[in-house]
Structure formats: C-alpha cells, structure tokens
Design an enzyme around this catalytic site. Sequence first.
Site, PDB file in Angstrom:
ATOM      1  CD  GLU A  60      11.112  -7.226   5.745  1.00  0.00           C
ATOM      2  OE1 GLU A  60      10.266  -6.598   6.379  1.00  0.00           O
ATOM      3  OE2 GLU A  60      11.939  -8.005   6.276  1.00  0.00           O
ATOM      4  CG  ASP A  92       0.278 -17.753   7.586  1.00  0.00           C
ATOM      5  OD1 ASP A  92       1.344 -17.845   8.240  1.00  0.00           O
ATOM      6  OD2 ASP A  92      -0.850 -17.751   8.115  1.00  0.00           O
ATOM      7  N   PRO A 102       0.795  -1.224   0.000  1.00  0.00           N
ATOM      8  CG  PRO A 102      -0.209  -1.143   2.103  1.00  0.00           C
ATOM      9  CD  PRO A 102       0.540  -2.046   1.188  1.00  0.00           C
ATOM     10  CG  ASN A 103      -0.358   4.337   1.272  1.00  0.00           C
ATOM     11  OD1 ASN A 103      -1.324   4.848   0.720  1.00  0.00           O
ATOM     12  ND2 ASN A 103      -0.417   3.822   2.486  1.00  0.00           N
ATOM     13  CG  ASN A 149       8.352  -1.776   0.274  1.00  0.00           C
ATOM     14  OD1 ASN A 149       7.749  -1.909   1.337  1.00  0.00           O
ATOM     15  ND2 ASN A 149       8.964  -0.654  -0.061  1.00  0.00           N
ATOM     16  NE  ARG A 182       3.009   7.037   3.186  1.00  0.00           N
ATOM     17  CZ  ARG A 182       3.585   5.923   3.590  1.00  0.00           C
ATOM     18  NH1 ARG A 182       4.092   5.083   2.726  1.00  0.00           N
ATOM     19  NH2 ARG A 182       3.648   5.645   4.867  1.00  0.00           N
ATOM     20  CG  HIS A 193      11.066  -2.144   4.643  1.00  0.00           C
ATOM     21  ND1 HIS A 193       9.692  -2.127   4.506  1.00  0.00           N
ATOM     22  CD2 HIS A 193      11.385  -3.328   5.204  1.00  0.00           C
ATOM     23  CE1 HIS A 193       9.207  -3.252   4.981  1.00  0.00           C
ATOM     24  NE2 HIS A 193      10.208  -4.008   5.403  1.00  0.00           N
ATOM     25  CB  ILE A 194      11.959   3.243   0.348  1.00  0.00           C
ATOM     26  CG1 ILE A 194      11.459   2.484  -0.888  1.00  0.00           C
ATOM     27  CG2 ILE A 194      12.614   4.572  -0.048  1.00  0.00           C
ATOM     28  CD1 ILE A 194      10.260   3.117  -1.579  1.00  0.00           C
ATOM     29  CB  SER A 195      12.263   4.784   5.236  1.00  0.00           C
ATOM     30  OG  SER A 195      11.373   3.865   5.843  1.00  0.00           O
ATOM     31  NE  ARG A 250       9.673   6.065   8.933  1.00  0.00           N
ATOM     32  CZ  ARG A 250       8.717   5.850   8.042  1.00  0.00           C
ATOM     33  NH1 ARG A 250       8.885   4.950   7.088  1.00  0.00           N
ATOM     34  NH2 ARG A 250       7.596   6.530   8.083  1.00  0.00           N
ATOM     35  CB  ALA A 263       1.179  -0.158   6.082  1.00  0.00           C
ATOM     36  CE1 TYR A 299       8.466   5.156   3.084  1.00  0.00           C
ATOM     37  CE2 TYR A 299       7.073   7.067   3.442  1.00  0.00           C
ATOM     38  CZ  TYR A 299       7.495   5.817   3.817  1.00  0.00           C
ATOM     39  OH  TYR A 299       6.955   5.213   4.928  1.00  0.00           O
ATOM     40  NE  ARG A 351       6.541   3.973   9.992  1.00  0.00           N
ATOM     41  CZ  ARG A 351       5.564   3.927   9.090  1.00  0.00           C
ATOM     42  NH1 ARG A 351       5.468   2.895   8.278  1.00  0.00           N
ATOM     43  NH2 ARG A 351       4.699   4.912   8.997  1.00  0.00           N
ATOM     44  CG  HIS A 359       4.947  -2.500  10.222  1.00  0.00           C
ATOM     45  ND1 HIS A 359       6.311  -2.740  10.290  1.00  0.00           N
ATOM     46  CD2 HIS A 359       4.791  -1.504   9.321  1.00  0.00           C
ATOM     47  CE1 HIS A 359       6.936  -1.905   9.478  1.00  0.00           C
ATOM     48  NE2 HIS A 359       6.042  -1.151   8.886  1.00  0.00           N
TER      49      HIS A 359
END
Length: 143
Positions: free
Chosen positions: A98, A87, A10-11, A74, A18, A100-102, A107, A77, A23, A111, A80
């Site tokens: 996995e 699963d 998402p996002n 990625n 955003r 993550h940009i940040s 954070r 949200a 990001y 997170r 978490h």
Amino acid sequence: MKKLLILNGPNLNFLGIREPSIYGGNSYEALCGMIRTHAEELGVEVKIFQSNHEGALVDELQAAYGVMDGIVFNPAAYTHTSVAILDAVKAIGIPTVEVHISDVSKREDFRQISYVRAACVKTISGHGLNGYLEAMDYLVKGV
C-alpha cells in the site's frame, strides 16, 4: 522476469493539478515515467493502471491473479471506504504494498482508516512519489 502491477485509484490522474501543496507538482505522466525507468533498472516488467472507478480497480486486481508477482497499490480515497478492494486483494493472494504520497497519519481523522492495509505486506506513506519506487524495491529485493 518479475511482473509488477502498479495500481492507482481515484484522482491520481490529476497529480500536479490537485492540491500540489500535499501531492507535489509532478504530473501523473511524470510518475509513470519514474516507475518505468525504475522498472528497467530493476529488470522487471510493469503494468501501470489508474481508474477513478472502484469496480475497475477490483477487475484489475482479479486480472492480476496468476499473472503478476507483486502489486504496488495506491487506492487513494478507496483506502478509507472499500471493503470490495480489501476482499479483492485478499482473494488474489499477491504480495501487495500500500502506497500513499502524503503522510496520511498527519491528515484528517477519516484518512487514518485503511481497509486495504489488512491485506498488504507493507505500507509506505508520506514519501512522495518515491514511495512507489521503494515499494517496487521491497517487492523485488525484499528491502
């Protein structure tokens, strides 16, 4: 030829809009372009998919079974919160990185929790959009 699924939660379709201070200013389209260019350099086929819906991400993971050789994921949200995504990654057994940009370790406390990490072969966090390319390199070259 290896096939990689690049999966975004998402996002991420709002990259560049955003919170650019977190990001970056590049758009989702720019990210997709970087991924496609890098895939050509690596000689791999990529499928890029983004959804704001948990079930659509699970469906895409299941559809990768027996088709894809690796996944760059990625979960955003859902990292978490989603046992369903954990699963699904476990069920398909495809090496998954996995991304993550940040730097999520610097954070908010919530997170720090990653459900999906337990099923991933590697986590890349805080390397910006280049983290996707690093994940692709890892899956293709074992770097």
